[in-house]
Design an enzyme around this catalytic site. Structure first.
Site, PDB file in Angstrom:
ATOM      1  N   ARG A  25       0.877  -1.252  -0.151  1.00  0.00           N
ATOM      2  CA  ARG A  25      -0.086   0.057   0.076  1.00  0.00           C
ATOM      3  C   ARG A  25       0.904   1.110   0.013  1.00  0.00           C
ATOM      4  NH1 ARG A  25      -1.525   1.604   4.620  1.00  0.00           N
ATOM      5  NH2 ARG A  25      -2.451  -0.483   5.289  1.00  0.00           N
ATOM      6  N   TYR A  77     -15.453  19.058 -13.965  1.00  0.00           N
ATOM      7  CA  TYR A  77     -15.984  17.613 -14.089  1.00  0.00           C
ATOM      8  C   TYR A  77     -16.947  17.065 -13.125  1.00  0.00           C
ATOM      9  CZ  TYR A  77     -15.950  12.263 -13.377  1.00  0.00           C
ATOM     10  OH  TYR A  77     -16.305  11.221 -13.162  1.00  0.00           O
ATOM     11  N   ASP A 149      -5.861  20.558 -12.366  1.00  0.00           N
ATOM     12  CA  ASP A 149      -6.363  19.281 -12.942  1.00  0.00           C
ATOM     13  C   ASP A 149      -5.993  19.316 -14.551  1.00  0.00           C
ATOM     14  OD1 ASP A 149      -7.864  17.145 -14.278  1.00  0.00           O
ATOM     15  OD2 ASP A 149      -9.451  17.046 -12.897  1.00  0.00           O
ATOM     16  N   LYS A 174      -7.257   8.687 -18.427  1.00  0.00           N
ATOM     17  CA  LYS A 174      -7.494   9.117 -19.862  1.00  0.00           C
ATOM     18  C   LYS A 174      -6.382   9.249 -20.659  1.00  0.00           C
ATOM     19  CE  LYS A 174     -11.546   9.967 -17.930  1.00  0.00           C
ATOM     20  NZ  LYS A 174     -11.647  10.673 -16.534  1.00  0.00           N
TER      21      LYS A 174
HETATM   22  C1  LIG Z   1     -11.079  16.407 -15.772  1.00  0.00           C
HETATM   23  C2  LIG Z   1     -11.262  15.193 -14.979  1.00  0.00           C
HETATM   24  N1  LIG Z   1     -10.864  15.195 -13.754  1.00  0.00           N
HETATM   25  C3  LIG Z   1     -11.012  13.896 -12.909  1.00  0.00           C
HETATM   26  C4  LIG Z   1     -11.720  12.974 -13.295  1.00  0.00           C
HETATM   27  C5  LIG Z   1     -11.638  11.738 -12.328  1.00  0.00           C
HETATM   28  O1  LIG Z   1     -11.073  10.759 -12.777  1.00  0.00           O
HETATM   29  P1  LIG Z   1     -11.312   9.242 -12.601  1.00  0.00           P
HETATM   30  O2  LIG Z   1     -12.323   8.681 -13.403  1.00  0.00           O
HETATM   31  O3  LIG Z   1      -9.894   8.584 -12.939  1.00  0.00           O
HETATM   32  O4  LIG Z   1     -11.418   8.831 -11.349  1.00  0.00           O
HETATM   33  C6  LIG Z   1     -12.186  12.826 -14.777  1.00  0.00           C
HETATM   34  C7  LIG Z   1     -12.998  11.691 -14.947  1.00  0.00           C
HETATM   35  O5  LIG Z   1     -13.566  11.624 -16.017  1.00  0.00           O
HETATM   36  C8  LIG Z   1     -12.064  14.141 -15.593  1.00  0.00           C
HETATM   37  O6  LIG Z   1     -12.689  14.009 -16.513  1.00  0.00           O
END
Ligand SMILES: Cc1ncc(COP(=O)(O)O)c(C=O)c1O
Length: 358
Positions: A25, A77, A149, A174
């Site tokens: 972990r 998001y 982000d 992604k």
């Molecule tokens: C811009 C953005 N940030 C964070 C996330 C969250 O990521 P995860 O789905 O890997 O938890 C996403 C998911 O679509 C996203 O598009």
């Protein structure tokens, strides 16, 4: 190739005397290789991988205490919005959702409790470009942590630490993973003290990914630059195909000279990416669903950034957790579709758009 250390624990010569790895972990060699690789891609000193993008954001918010305040975007998001409002608000953390292209709006929210400025750029799904350097100036002046982000841009298009961010977050799921086969998140940063705090939360709270997923992302990263190049080329051609299409009303892609943040995009990004959103002219929810379901090459699915092109209906899929009035205020309306342009042959993508939009 980096071995997949499929192990939860490690031999110790005597209690506490080991080769740097005690329990998986906390640390795993496959994950360590990936963390090092991601840190290098982001020009960062430290990297930390999480079991999802949300796990990474969760760790950042856990740096805060009850009473602390966060300023963030009004176009986020949906999952991030949900975590902020439904999970952390009840622990006494206050979130301000503002238009981050308006620096006065940021300034107006700042007070002695403000600890974190959290930005997404490009934003999901309306493709606003937030000026990272300006946000960094504001954050430095008020001693606030600036978290970015960087999911939509990936380090190929934008290295946010270089222009003043303190922490970069990725949904590795992604572009970094790139093949729609892994859920993972990451944080990259330079500050040693902040890293120690985050590594403590990482190990204590346990949102850590497994070695097989780390291996898959390491493999995906080998083609990141080639994939990104093609995402950008295809994104460009798809955006221009849609530009004067009779079925399209609003079109969101930062590569157009008339995009409101085009100049910022030119300064802080190397190219404009393959993420595009649009609204359909005079389309009801049923019309929008019919078009969303009629693609043959593009796949109707959540997520983005994989080699396969995806169509998404933000209002009912990725952004369903944002109340209708709030999402509509920033343009996430029922007749909007979001495209993640993949790396297929451009002719196939355009042909499919033509038949779906006829
Ligand atoms: C811009 C953005 N940030 C964070 C996330 C969250 O990521 P995860 O789905 O890997 O938890 C996403 C998911 O679509 C996203 O598009």
């Amino acid at each position: 190739m980096t071995p997949i250390y499929q192990t939860s624990t490690y031999w110790q010569e005597s209690p506490g005397k080991h080769k740097g790895y005690a329990y998986a972990r906390g640390k795993n060699p496959t994950r360590s290789a990936l963390e090092k690789c991601l840190a290098e891609l982001e020009n960062a000193k430290h990297g930390l991988c999480f079991s999802s993008g949300m796990g990474a954001i969760d760790a950042v918010v856990k740096l805060l205490n009850p009473g602390d305040e966060v300023i963030t975007g009004d176009d986020l998001y949906g999952g991030t919005y949900r975590m902020f409002t439904k999970v952390f608000a009840k622990y006494g953390i206050r979130f301000h959702f503002v238009n981050l292209t308006d620096f006065n709006a940021i300034d107006d929210c700042i007070n002695e409790n403000t600890k974190l400025l959290w930005i997404e750029t490009p934003t999901n799904p309306t493709m606003q470009i937030i000026d990272i350097a300006m946000c960094a100036m504001i954050a430095k002046k008020h001693n606030i942590i600036l978290g970015v982000d960087n999911t939509f841009a990936a380090p190929y298009l934008q290295t946010s630490l270089d222009i003043g961010a303190d922490i970069i977050m990725h949904s590795v799921t992604k572009y970094l993973g790139g093949h729609s086969d892994v859920i993972m998140g990451a944080l990259c940063l330079n500050d040693d003290k902040l890293y120690e705090q985050l590594a403590f939360i990482h190990n204590s709270c346990g949102a850590t990914p497994g070695p097989m997923d780390s291996f898959l992302v390491l493999r995906g990263l080998k083609t990141l630059h080639i994939r990104m190049q093609r995402h950008c080329e295809n994104g460009h051609d798809v955006a221009w195909f849609l530009k004067d299409h009779p079925r399209i009303d609003k079109l969101y892609w930062p590569g157009f000279a008339d995009h409101p943040n085009h100049a910022v995009a030119r300064t802080q990004m190397k190219d404009f990416g393959g993420m595009i959103a649009f609204t359909l002219k005079d389309a009801s929810l049923d019309d929008t669903f019919r078009i969303a379901s009629s693609f043959k090459v593009w796949t109707l699915a959540e997520s983005l950034g994989g080699v396969e092109s995806l169509v998404n209906h933000p209002a009912t899929m990725t952004h369903a957790s944002i109340p209708k009035e709030e999402r509509e205020r920033v343009g996430v309306v029922d007749n909007m579709l979001r495209l993640s342009t993949g790396i297929e042959h451009i002719d196939d993508l355009i042909e499919d758009l033509k038949q779906a939009l006829q």
